[in-house]
Design an enzyme around this catalytic site. Structure first.
Site, PDB file in Angstrom:
ATOM      1  N   GLY A 150      -7.751  23.070 -13.678  1.00  0.00           N
ATOM      2  CA  GLY A 150      -6.326  23.405 -13.585  1.00  0.00           C
ATOM      3  C   GLY A 150      -5.470  22.159 -13.751  1.00  0.00           C
ATOM      4  O   GLY A 150      -4.495  22.134 -14.517  1.00  0.00           O
ATOM      5  N   HIS A 151      -5.854  21.096 -13.047  1.00  0.00           N
ATOM      6  CA  HIS A 151      -5.133  19.825 -13.200  1.00  0.00           C
ATOM      7  C   HIS A 151      -5.259  19.312 -14.643  1.00  0.00           C
ATOM      8  O   HIS A 151      -4.302  18.778 -15.208  1.00  0.00           O
ATOM      9  CB  HIS A 151      -5.701  18.770 -12.255  1.00  0.00           C
ATOM     10  CG  HIS A 151      -5.578  19.096 -10.805  1.00  0.00           C
ATOM     11  ND1 HIS A 151      -6.661  19.386 -10.018  1.00  0.00           N
ATOM     12  CD2 HIS A 151      -4.491  19.169  -9.982  1.00  0.00           C
ATOM     13  CE1 HIS A 151      -6.259  19.620  -8.773  1.00  0.00           C
ATOM     14  NE2 HIS A 151      -4.949  19.504  -8.722  1.00  0.00           N
ATOM     15  N   GLY A 202       1.767  23.698 -12.243  1.00  0.00           N
ATOM     16  CA  GLY A 202       0.935  24.874 -12.482  1.00  0.00           C
ATOM     17  C   GLY A 202       1.595  26.157 -11.992  1.00  0.00           C
ATOM     18  O   GLY A 202       2.163  26.211 -10.897  1.00  0.00           O
ATOM     19  N   GLN A 203       1.468  27.191 -12.816  1.00  0.00           N
ATOM     20  CA  GLN A 203       1.981  28.511 -12.464  1.00  0.00           C
ATOM     21  C   GLN A 203       1.178  29.110 -11.295  1.00  0.00           C
ATOM     22  O   GLN A 203       1.623  30.021 -10.635  1.00  0.00           O
ATOM     23  CB  GLN A 203       1.890  29.381 -13.726  1.00  0.00           C
ATOM     24  CG  GLN A 203       2.728  30.620 -13.770  1.00  0.00           C
ATOM     25  CD  GLN A 203       4.181  30.431 -13.453  1.00  0.00           C
ATOM     26  OE1 GLN A 203       4.789  29.419 -13.823  1.00  0.00           O
ATOM     27  NE2 GLN A 203       4.758  31.379 -12.737  1.00  0.00           N
ATOM     28  N   GLY A 239      -5.090  15.295  -5.942  1.00  0.00           N
ATOM     29  CA  GLY A 239      -6.458  14.868  -6.227  1.00  0.00           C
ATOM     30  C   GLY A 239      -7.457  16.007  -6.124  1.00  0.00           C
ATOM     31  O   GLY A 239      -7.071  17.181  -6.149  1.00  0.00           O
ATOM     32  N   VAL A 280      -5.201  28.220 -14.644  1.00  0.00           N
ATOM     33  CA  VAL A 280      -6.562  28.136 -15.172  1.00  0.00           C
ATOM     34  C   VAL A 280      -7.493  28.786 -14.160  1.00  0.00           C
ATOM     35  O   VAL A 280      -7.402  28.508 -12.959  1.00  0.00           O
ATOM     36  CB  VAL A 280      -6.970  26.670 -15.422  1.00  0.00           C
ATOM     37  CG1 VAL A 280      -8.407  26.585 -15.933  1.00  0.00           C
ATOM     38  CG2 VAL A 280      -6.006  26.020 -16.407  1.00  0.00           C
ATOM     39  N   MET A 330      -8.551  28.329 -10.204  1.00  0.00           N
ATOM     40  CA  MET A 330      -9.098  27.029  -9.805  1.00  0.00           C
ATOM     41  C   MET A 330      -8.232  26.447  -8.690  1.00  0.00           C
ATOM     42  O   MET A 330      -7.003  26.512  -8.747  1.00  0.00           O
ATOM     43  CB  MET A 330      -9.065  26.070 -10.983  1.00  0.00           C
ATOM     44  CG  MET A 330      -9.882  26.539 -12.146  1.00  0.00           C
ATOM     45  SD  MET A 330     -11.351  25.548 -12.262  1.00  0.00           S
ATOM     46  CE  MET A 330     -12.096  26.276 -13.702  1.00  0.00           C
ATOM     47  N   ARG A 380      -9.345  23.732  -3.026  1.00  0.00           N
ATOM     48  CA  ARG A 380      -9.903  24.298  -1.790  1.00  0.00           C
ATOM     49  C   ARG A 380     -11.118  25.193  -2.051  1.00  0.00           C
ATOM     50  O   ARG A 380     -11.844  25.520  -1.112  1.00  0.00           O
ATOM     51  CB  ARG A 380      -8.840  25.099  -1.038  1.00  0.00           C
ATOM     52  CG  ARG A 380      -7.734  24.227  -0.450  1.00  0.00           C
ATOM     53  CD  ARG A 380      -6.772  25.063   0.370  1.00  0.00           C
ATOM     54  NE  ARG A 380      -5.802  24.256   1.061  1.00  0.00           N
ATOM     55  CZ  ARG A 380      -4.630  23.875   0.568  1.00  0.00           C
ATOM     56  NH1 ARG A 380      -4.293  24.241  -0.659  1.00  0.00           N
ATOM     57  NH2 ARG A 380      -3.791  23.131   1.282  1.00  0.00           N
TER      58      ARG A 380
HETATM   59  P1  AMP Z   1      -2.431  20.258  -6.206  1.00  0.00           P
HETATM   60  O1  AMP Z   1      -3.321  19.064  -6.454  1.00  0.00           O
HETATM   61  O2  AMP Z   1      -3.170  21.450  -5.731  1.00  0.00           O
HETATM   62  O3  AMP Z   1      -1.187  19.913  -5.435  1.00  0.00           O
HETATM   63  O4  AMP Z   1      -1.915  20.689  -7.642  1.00  0.00           O
HETATM   64  C1  AMP Z   1      -1.271  19.791  -8.498  1.00  0.00           C
HETATM   65  C2  AMP Z   1      -0.697  20.539  -9.663  1.00  0.00           C
HETATM   66  O5  AMP Z   1      -1.749  21.237 -10.344  1.00  0.00           O
HETATM   67  C3  AMP Z   1       0.317  21.595  -9.230  1.00  0.00           C
HETATM   68  O6  AMP Z   1       1.367  21.633 -10.172  1.00  0.00           O
HETATM   69  C4  AMP Z   1      -0.490  22.865  -9.262  1.00  0.00           C
HETATM   70  O7  AMP Z   1       0.273  24.025  -9.481  1.00  0.00           O
HETATM   71  C5  AMP Z   1      -1.400  22.604 -10.451  1.00  0.00           C
HETATM   72  N1  AMP Z   1      -2.582  23.457 -10.372  1.00  0.00           N
HETATM   73  C6  AMP Z   1      -3.447  23.585  -9.327  1.00  0.00           C
HETATM   74  N2  AMP Z   1      -4.381  24.525  -9.600  1.00  0.00           N
HETATM   75  C7  AMP Z   1      -4.098  25.000 -10.846  1.00  0.00           C
HETATM   76  C8  AMP Z   1      -4.695  25.995 -11.701  1.00  0.00           C
HETATM   77  N3  AMP Z   1      -5.766  26.685 -11.329  1.00  0.00           N
HETATM   78  N4  AMP Z   1      -4.120  26.218 -12.898  1.00  0.00           N
HETATM   79  C9  AMP Z   1      -3.027  25.522 -13.292  1.00  0.00           C
HETATM   80  N5  AMP Z   1      -2.431  24.580 -12.541  1.00  0.00           N
HETATM   81  C10 AMP Z   1      -2.948  24.322 -11.341  1.00  0.00           C
END
Ligand code: AMP
Length: 278
Positions: A33-34, A144-145, A28, A173, A181, A184
């Site tokens: 990025g998401h 995400g990478q 969430g 992203v 992005m 946090r």
């Molecule tokens: P999180 O909510 O941080 O657990 O992220 C969920 C998904 O979004 C994971 O696969 C992350 O790698 C991806 N993600 C988070 N930030 C970015 C970003 N800046 N660019 C691309 N993917 C992202």
């Protein structure tokens, strides 16, 4: 969008949907990025399922878990707008029922980098991801990478456990100034946010040096270190120049390498990575 809070509801909502089914797993506090993951899933899959679950077992630090942002109404609006078909927002009790003990151990690749600095992190990640895969049965899942090690760890789990799911990596992203992005980033003060620009600057410095012919990994680590050291607000957790598949630290570059780092800025821990010679 059908919003589910239990495993049974999610299974009902997904029964008989058009395939391929694409999954985007998140914690969430959604940002661009998401959205890149969701849009890619929307473009490639007939049905898209997303999850929002702040998984307590992947947080080592209780205060990080407590301060993790949870803007649920905004997230729901974004997911509806993006045309997500089904959303699962499970409770802790649904994911970790009383006496839960079926942990997934990620092995060596999960013990490096993030795993070394956040013991148990990837055990928590793998366990929740496998459980969500079992609930949703997606054909593809988008990651995400930005979390490059996570992509490798999940790919290996999927491979070793013969899960019939394609893991699709999506490029990082970034903000206009290069900062990756992250949910946090919103916890940074204005001054800390300005300091955070140094992460991408440090990684691109290493990428440029490698592109100019530098092959000594220690020289590249030193270049990253020197750039980060320009920012007094930054405390370094690790700097790594590693093999892009095994994550073993390199002495000499003989092909593409993963440059990654983790730092603390005030109370906030940030990670980023870039491919060298990619
Ligand atoms: P999180 O909510 O941080 O657990 O992220 C969920 C998904 O979004 C994971 O696969 C992350 O790698 C991806 N993600 C988070 N930030 C970015 C970003 N800046 N660019 C691309 N993917 C992202």
């Amino acid at each position: 969008m059908i919003v589910c809070t239990t495993i049974a509801e999610a299974r009902d909502a997904l029964r008989g949907v058009e395939r391929p089914l694409g999954a985007v797993l998140t914690m969430g506090a959604l940002h661009a990025g998401h959205l890149a993951l969701i849009r890619r899933a929307r473009a490639e899959c007939k049905t898209v399922v997303a999850t929002i679950y702040v998984n307590p077992t992947q947080f080592g630090d209780a205060s990080d878990l407590d301060t993790y942002p949870r803007p649920m109404q905004d997230d729901l609006r974004v997911l509806r707008r993006e045309g997500v078909d089904v959303l699962l927002v499970p409770s802790d009790a649904e994911i970790y029922p009383e006496g839960f003990s079926a942990w997934i151990e990620p092995g060596e690749i999960g013990e490096r980098l993030e795993g070394e600095h956040r013991p148990g992190h990837f055990r928590g990640v793998c366990t929740v991801v496998l459980k969500l895969f079992n609930i949703l049965s997606p054909d593809r899942s988008y990651f995400g990478q930005k979390d490059a090690q996570q992509v490798l760890v999940i790919r290996r789990m999927v491979d070793h456990l013969a899960l019939p799911i394609d893991i699709v990596p999506v490029p990082t992203v970034r903000e206009r100034d290069g900062l990756a992005m992250s949910s946090r980033n919103g916890n940074l003060t204005t001054q800390e946010r300005r300091a955070a620009r140094v992460l991408h600057r440090a990684l691109t410095a290493a990428r440029d040096l490698a592109a100019e012919g530098e092959r000594n990994a220690n020289t590249l680590r030193a270049a990253i270190h020197a750039t980060l050291a320009e920012e007094p607000l930054v405390t370094i957790d690790y700097i790594s120049i590693a093999h892009p598949q095994t994550l073993k630290e390199l002495t000499t570059l003989s092909g593409p390498a993963l440059a990654s780092l983790a730092v603390r800025i005030g109370q906030t821990r940030l990670i980023d990575n870039i491919t060298l010679l990619g």
